[in-house]
Design an enzyme around this catalytic site. Structure first.
Site, mmCIF file in Angstrom:
data_model
loop_
_atom_site.group_PDB
_atom_site.id
_atom_site.type_symbol
_atom_site.label_atom_id
_atom_site.label_comp_id
_atom_site.label_asym_id
_atom_site.label_seq_id
_atom_site.Cartn_x
_atom_site.Cartn_y
_atom_site.Cartn_z
ATOM 1 N N GLY C 46 -24.977 -6.539 28.292
ATOM 2 C CA GLY C 46 -25.258 -5.817 27.169
ATOM 3 C C GLY C 46 -23.997 -6.155 26.048
ATOM 4 O O GLY C 46 -22.862 -6.225 26.476
ATOM 5 N N ILE C 71 -20.390 0.128 35.474
ATOM 6 C CA ILE C 71 -19.518 -0.715 34.570
ATOM 7 C C ILE C 71 -19.435 -0.282 33.205
ATOM 8 O O ILE C 71 -18.236 -0.358 32.780
ATOM 9 C CB ILE C 71 -20.561 -2.049 34.591
ATOM 10 C CG1 ILE C 71 -20.984 -2.612 35.860
ATOM 11 C CG2 ILE C 71 -19.759 -3.251 33.957
ATOM 12 C CD1 ILE C 71 -20.018 -3.049 37.139
ATOM 13 N N GLY C 72 -20.411 0.223 32.565
ATOM 14 C CA GLY C 72 -20.201 0.856 31.174
ATOM 15 C C GLY C 72 -20.126 -0.338 30.316
ATOM 16 O O GLY C 72 -19.221 -0.069 29.300
ATOM 17 N N ASN C 99 -29.018 -8.691 25.270
ATOM 18 C CA ASN C 99 -29.419 -7.171 25.383
ATOM 19 C C ASN C 99 -28.370 -6.412 24.507
ATOM 20 O O ASN C 99 -27.240 -6.809 24.394
ATOM 21 C CB ASN C 99 -28.863 -6.887 26.756
ATOM 22 C CG ASN C 99 -29.079 -5.341 27.444
ATOM 23 O OD1 ASN C 99 -28.206 -4.890 27.452
ATOM 24 N ND2 ASN C 99 -30.316 -5.044 27.814
ATOM 25 N N ASN C 127 -31.099 -2.229 24.440
ATOM 26 C CA ASN C 127 -30.648 -1.467 25.641
ATOM 27 C C ASN C 127 -30.533 -0.030 25.155
ATOM 28 O O ASN C 127 -29.415 0.414 24.796
ATOM 29 C CB ASN C 127 -29.595 -1.972 26.269
ATOM 30 C CG ASN C 127 -29.080 -1.207 27.478
ATOM 31 O OD1 ASN C 127 -29.824 -0.302 27.996
ATOM 32 N ND2 ASN C 127 -28.138 -1.570 27.881
ATOM 33 N N CYS C 130 -28.830 2.776 28.853
ATOM 34 C CA CYS C 130 -27.999 2.563 29.856
ATOM 35 C C CYS C 130 -27.299 3.964 30.093
ATOM 36 O O CYS C 130 -26.944 4.575 29.284
ATOM 37 C CB CYS C 130 -26.640 1.828 29.095
ATOM 38 S SG CYS C 130 -25.506 1.596 30.415
ATOM 39 N N GLY C 243 -36.661 -3.774 38.818
ATOM 40 C CA GLY C 243 -36.218 -2.810 39.762
ATOM 41 C C GLY C 243 -36.411 -2.951 41.029
ATOM 42 O O GLY C 243 -37.619 -2.897 41.790
ATOM 43 N N GLY C 244 -35.553 -3.492 41.628
ATOM 44 C CA GLY C 244 -35.204 -4.069 43.120
ATOM 45 C C GLY C 244 -36.201 -5.054 43.525
ATOM 46 O O GLY C 244 -36.459 -5.391 44.531
ATOM 47 N N GLY C 265 -32.575 -8.418 39.135
ATOM 48 C CA GLY C 265 -31.196 -7.854 38.689
ATOM 49 C C GLY C 265 -30.163 -8.159 39.963
ATOM 50 O O GLY C 265 -29.709 -9.086 40.514
HETATM 51 C C1 LIG Z 1 -23.708 -4.147 37.787
HETATM 52 C C2 LIG Z 1 -25.041 -3.744 36.733
HETATM 53 C C3 LIG Z 1 -24.777 -4.082 35.381
HETATM 54 C C4 LIG Z 1 -25.877 -3.766 34.321
HETATM 55 N N1 LIG Z 1 -25.780 -3.970 33.152
HETATM 56 C C5 LIG Z 1 -26.793 -3.738 32.175
HETATM 57 C C6 LIG Z 1 -26.788 -4.115 30.866
HETATM 58 O O1 LIG Z 1 -25.522 -4.588 30.616
HETATM 59 N N2 LIG Z 1 -27.671 -3.807 30.273
HETATM 60 C C7 LIG Z 1 -28.833 -3.685 30.724
HETATM 61 O O2 LIG Z 1 -29.823 -3.221 29.774
HETATM 62 N N3 LIG Z 1 -29.223 -3.243 31.935
HETATM 63 C C8 LIG Z 1 -28.217 -3.544 32.863
HETATM 64 N N4 LIG Z 1 -28.141 -3.193 34.078
HETATM 65 C C9 LIG Z 1 -29.618 -2.836 34.734
HETATM 66 C C10 LIG Z 1 -30.634 -4.112 35.183
HETATM 67 O O3 LIG Z 1 -30.743 -4.917 34.071
HETATM 68 C C11 LIG Z 1 -31.844 -3.549 35.695
HETATM 69 O O4 LIG Z 1 -32.381 -2.968 34.793
HETATM 70 C C12 LIG Z 1 -31.506 -2.626 36.714
HETATM 71 O O5 LIG Z 1 -30.332 -3.115 37.550
HETATM 72 C C13 LIG Z 1 -32.782 -2.694 37.627
HETATM 73 O O6 LIG Z 1 -33.269 -3.689 38.221
HETATM 74 P P1 LIG Z 1 -32.543 -4.522 39.877
HETATM 75 O O7 LIG Z 1 -32.874 -3.321 40.868
HETATM 76 O O8 LIG Z 1 -33.231 -5.816 40.001
HETATM 77 O O9 LIG Z 1 -31.045 -4.530 39.731
HETATM 78 C C14 LIG Z 1 -27.261 -3.719 35.216
HETATM 79 C C15 LIG Z 1 -27.473 -3.359 36.286
HETATM 80 C C16 LIG Z 1 -26.255 -3.512 37.466
HETATM 81 C C17 LIG Z 1 -26.567 -3.299 38.817
#
Ligand SMILES: Cc1cc2nc3c(=O)[nH]c(=O)nc-3n(C[C@H](O)[C@H](O)[C@H](O)COP(=O)(O)O)c2cc1C
Ligand SMILES: Cc1cc2nc3c(=O)[nH]c(=O)nc-3n(C[C@H](O)[C@H](O)[C@H](O)COP(=O)(O)OP(=O)(O)OC[C@H]3O[C@@H](n4cnc5c(N)ncnc54)[C@H](O)[C@@H]3O)c2cc1C
Ligand SMILES: Cc1cc2nc3c(=O)[nH]c(=O)nc-3n(C[C@H](O)[C@H](O)[C@H](O)COP(=O)(O)OP(=O)(O)OC[C@H]3O[C@@H](n4cnc5c(N)ncnc54)[C@H](O)[C@@H]3O)c2cc1C
Ligand SMILES: Cc1cc2nc3c(=O)[nH]c(=O)nc-3n(C[C@H](O)[C@H](O)[C@H](O)COP(=O)(O)O)c2cc1C
Ligand code: FES
Ligand code: FES
Lengths: 266, 303, 303, 266
Positions: C46, C71-72, C99, C127, C130, C243-244, C265
């Site tokens: 992001g 993370i923020g 993003n 995005n 968040c 998601g997962g 992710g």
């Molecule tokens: C550590 C971390 C940082 C993330 N940072 C962002 C981000 O910067 N922008 C965003 O749109 N999603 C962010 N996500 C969300 C992921 O892109 C994704 O939508 C979410 O983790 C679900 O997918 P996953 O279960 O495969 O991780 C972040 C997820 C994780 C775990």
């Protein structure tokens, strides 16, 4: 029904994808009846979350036996256990097969397809003790699917095997073998456990022949002891068909009770 | 000696551990495993006015650290419940809470009115949050107004204390909790299951006949803890927390987040005696940590 | 030979597998593990207009089959990104998606305007979902109107195709998806993380300094599949599901539920080369199942 | 940095809660530097979801060593692995300790608290090779926490141990032992790894004594290679303090770089 968290595996055999465990569990063994099952915790860690239902394959001398086929994560983890390690068993659960005294001296058919043979060994032993004459039909896709043939023969039973590919015994489906055999013999009862399609075909055969029968059904189980309502199937018992819990009211049901068309969603 | 008792105001519990609705059958299923009087109480499976068939099977699918169910509230209906089951429960010395369901606001009220006449019910838990009965998983708890109306309607006829059970499938859990409180609910319980789906890729079909179901188990615990924390800080009535509790440590997370009591759901399927174990472990934990009264921990999380 | 390519209309992908934002750094971190050109593409972490510090640590906590992060959106800001990072990515032959983040609608637009001038960006992923930057996890994607306004505003200034990333923390995901589509978003991606919390019972503190964080990983997959299914049936633009996802089988669940492409992710943290493995396994699965073109499977679930 | 999915455990030792594995992994061993770490997949099943960071305790002859303490689920699963089984390693990761040539002939202090001793063995070996004279301080709560004392002595090093309860060596905190020793000796450098409080105290000592030092920091890690931004701590490097990734910019940082007060949330 009780929980044995320290049931020790004392013997393990395997044939390809099939496994047989002998597990020390005096209290469960003491109460077990053919057709009943266990809910087994396959791992101390998650996943899998839920226990897995496995039939009682035998119960003697303070030990139970299970016979299973690896079908997914849970059964794979189960198969990895070794002799000496302990397992967490819940059981015996459900209602088993009915073995009436009047079967004494009569010929009865026990039909198992694949892993469905598991409870029939225990049943055949009990039938023999009652004085009935069990004939075991044991079907598989190929001869590797019939690892229990000798064990069954050692019980002193008549065993007829079939394979879809003809690699052992009768060539074709076990239902066809049973059908052929019924042309010349007239058993007093038929018991079956195996794939849904096999059991449905047998049910049709039995209906045509007016042969009373019982079938052990499967269903995905959340708890195994009646708490979750997850395992239901449509069953006619005392009137209208309704959703009964397989784990509590079954897994064994009578020919007239089962609504086969209710297969729903494969 | 650790004091595990909890006073919800309208109801005193021996321990903060209750068994959750739909995961404890009618209670009787668990009698073989332990003395149910050890429990703070248990919540009966969701009860409609009339008997219900529930949804077509398959009704369950396991997912990573979770379980999706689409039971659809199969149940015996109020009459059979009061005639055949309640008398057996009446002998128990623990709180019996009935999970009250309805197709519409009227049915909720009818169930409550019917049950009013029977002894032995400690409270109603108004289940306005089941994702398994209406099209696409909808329920009154997804909307503060519908929540208010339903709770109010039941409150008006009910002579038994009222707990309202909320759904996690919302944008703003706090607004729904406040609506329930405003309408007279004496406690809030949460969370019900999260609407979910799984697909069998070999058959190219949903794994549940109902397509959707509700996700429960350890997978949802972090979502549940968050919502309990949010709600507990916003309402003045007691909060009963649940979602993925499998151990005393899990229960303590909810208690510290603000739950006065907790419910244990899916874990009962895996270990039928898990509630007893959690109660014992809570006692030991409190002893080891010099906590004299479990309820001193409610909402103690420092932020 | 299986055809893995996917045509989103505004963008052709070599394969349906993308790496998800925030889990793939700026892409470069993964170069040691495999040739990134195998990917359908990846989404950059992001990006706000200015550099951001992100939230105070601890920022991560593991939960059953899940990960909560707060993370923020720590990041370098547009200037450094365009000067130092984008040129290194430009040599790659795979879709680079940025993003796009903002504190308010204006900042989203400013980021888009700035990036417009640079080559090598295949699309923006807006995005608006968040949970880790605003108080209590709020975000524009929790409201159809805010979604519409934000998307519209960026759409007006953007010369790059627009994907909008939705939040699962809503009552009605479909209404938000429709708002994004209505405002001109050319695709919908979902889900971002689920707002969650974990408590350290020994310290009686939230495990994350930020109190709340976003839950990702296998635990949330059933919720994500459900939402992708719901959205894919309601919108006419392509859907990108996530998601997962940890395996090709997981990816297929999303594709069959209606996702034209998927993002991976959290799995990237566990197995840095997992996207490559998923792509290969998808190819094998398709071959074994006589599927000539992966995109033939999109939305094929029978109900 | 690479992934070795077939790294075979060739030796396993344990002392109570502490474990030492020797693992065949020629490519990782060939690149490993003291202070770097591995991300280890502790199980083929979930959970735990994430890999666990473990320091390189040694690297020689195509094998790496790790030394760890069971702290929770992940390390417990790791401890259950047996000789002959394979592990999935990612590494070597991060930036290790700086060993400058000018330390040749000089005395240097290596201070390890509990499991923090792990990377210091590898470091001490390298220091010795460089011609420096490492003195190892090894602190634990009780004498059971010091299983590596002999192994360190066998390197031919001066080893000073301390225990909080006085059951072995100096009675008190290892920081007190280091403080006393600094009254009479003047090392050229100090390296440390251990609990946060220990390192913070040592940092204060070093500042007072103007002793240059490096510390190996810990943090919860999502990935270990810079992708997640999960492991940051406030670090002063080239100017203002900012959140740097421990896994990539560390885990080893210089005395002046670390912002200790930034402990945040226990
Ligand atoms: C550590 C971390 C940082 C993330 N940072 C962002 C981000 O910067 N922008 C965003 O749109 N999603 C962010 N996500 C969300 C992921 O892109 C994704 O939508 C979410 O983790 C679900 O997918 P996953 O279960 O495969 O991780 C972040 C997820 C994780 C775990
Ligand atoms: C009463 C009863 C007795 C059984 N006895 C035996 C036995 O003696 N030997 C034996 O090998 N198997 C037996 N089974 C089947 C066995 O329970 C399943 O093979 C097992 O649960 C699959 O778990 P898994 O984790 O390995 O597979 P999963 O990965 O969970 O699933 C693999 C496949 O098995 C199906 N499945 C999952 N759970 C069940 C279930 N409860 N019942 C049926 N299918 C399921 C899934 O839908 C999927 O298609 C019995 C089932 C029941 C209900
Ligand atoms: C760079 C680095 C090198 C390390 N080297 C070693 C080593 O050589 N030997 C050794 O015994 N330990 C080492 N650790 C610590 C080790 O990683 C943790 O003990 C381990 O991750 C805990 O995992 P668990 O699943 O057993 O415990 P969990 O159940 O996950 O947690 C138990 C406790 O450990 C804490 N913890 C969890 N993850 C970490 C983490 N990544 N770092 C620190 N604490 C954590 C938790 O907050 C909790 O308090 C190192 C850590 C880092 C960051
Ligand atoms: C099989 C099953 C049936 C359920 N039935 C009900 C119900 O009838 N009424 C209700 O309010 N909640 C019902 N629930 C939800 C649980 O009471 C509980 O809110 C939810 O499962 C989360 O807790 P857990 O993760 O501990 O299971 C059911 C849950 C499961 C798994
Ligand atoms: S498996 Fe739970 S009721 Fe039958
Ligand atoms: S652990 Fe992921 S960036 Fe450091």
């Amino acid at each position: 029904m009780l929980i044995d968290r320290q049931a020790r595996i004392i013997e393990k055999k395997s044939w390809g994808n099939y496994y047989l465990f002998r597990i020390e569990s005096p209290e469960i063994a003491g109460r077990a009846e053919p057709g009943q099952f266990l809910m087994i915790k396959v791992s101390n860690h998650l996943p899998p979350l839920l226990r897995r239902p496995i039939s009682l394959h035998n119960a003697e001398n303070g030990a139970v036996e299970i016979f299973f086929q690896v079908a997914g994560t849970g059964t794979r983890l189960l198969a990895e256990k070794e002799v000496g390690s302990t397992m967490d068993l819940l059981g015996p659960l459900g209602r088993g097969f009915t073995v009436e005294q009047k079967l004494k001296g009569q010929e009865v058919f026990c039909v198992g397809g694949g892993r469905g043979i598991a409870p029939l060994y225990f049943l055949a032993r009990k039938l023999k003790k009652t004085g009935a004459k069990p004939v075991v039909f044991y079907g598989g896709r190929t001869k590797e699917d019939l690892p229990l043939t000798n064990k069954l023969k050692e019980l002193g039973l008549e065993v007829m095997v079939s394979t879809d590919d003809g690699s052992a015994g009768f060539s074709g489906l076990v239902t066809a073998l049973v059908g052929e055999t019924l042309a010349t013999r007239s058993p007093a009862f038929l018991y079956a456990c195996g794939p849904e399609a096999m059991m449905e075909n047998l049910a049709q055969l039995c209906q045509r022949k007016n042969l009373p029968a019982e079938f052990s059904l499967e269903s995905i189980m959340g708890c195994g002891f009646g708490a979750c309502f997850g395992c239901v199937r449509k069953i006619k018992r005392n009137g209208q068909p309704s959703y009964l819990k397989i784990c509590q009211e079954g897994p064994v049901f009578g020919l007239e009770e089962i609504v086969w068309q209710e297969k729903e969603n494969g | 000696m650790v004091d595990l008792s909890v006073d919800l105001g309208f109801l005193k519990l021996k321990s903060p551990v209750l068994a959750a609705s739909g995961t404890f059958g009618y209670g009787l299923e668990f009698k073989p495993f332990y003395d149910l009087n050890a429990l703070g109480g248990f919540v009966i499976k969701g009860l409609y006015f009339s008997p219900r068939e529930g949804n077509k099977p398959p009704r369950l699918v396991e997912t990573p650290c979770g379980l999706i169910n689409s039971i659809g509230l199969q149940g015996v209906g109020v009459e059979k419940f009061c005639q055949e089951i309640l008398p057996q429960l009446a002998q128990l010395d623990t709180a019996i809470i009935v999970n009250v369901c309805g197709e519409d606001e009227d049915e909720y009220a009818r169930v409550a009115e019917y049950l009013n006449h029977y002894e032995g019910i400690s409270a109603f838990e108004l289940n306005i949050s089941c994702p398994n009965v209406r099209e696409g998983g909808r329920c009154p708890a997804q909307n503060p107004e519908a929540t208010y109306r339903t709770v109010k309607k039941v409150k008006e006829v009910s002579s038994v204390p009222l707990i309202t059970k909320l759904s996690p499938n919302v944008t703003d859990i706090v607004s729904v909790a406040l609506a329930a409180q405003e309408a007279g609910s004496q406690a809030i319980s949460l969370i019900n299951t999260i609407l979910a789906m799984a697909i069998d890729i070999e058959n190219r079909r949903p794994r549940l006949n109902n397509i959707f179901g509700g996700l429960s188990g350890p997978a949802i615990k972090p979502v549940a803890v968050r919502m309990v924390f949010q709600v507990a800080r916003a309402v003045s009535v007691p909060v009963i927390g649940m979602g993925g509790i499998f151990s005393a440590e899990d229960a303590l997370e909810f208690i510290m987040a603000g739950a006065s009591a907790v419910q244990v759901g899916t874990a009962n399927f895996v270990d039928p005696d898990v509630c007893l174990k959690i109660i014992n472990d809570l006692k030991n934990w409190a002893e080891q940590h010099g906590v004299e009264k479990i309820s001193n921990l409610v909402g103690c999380v420092k932020i």
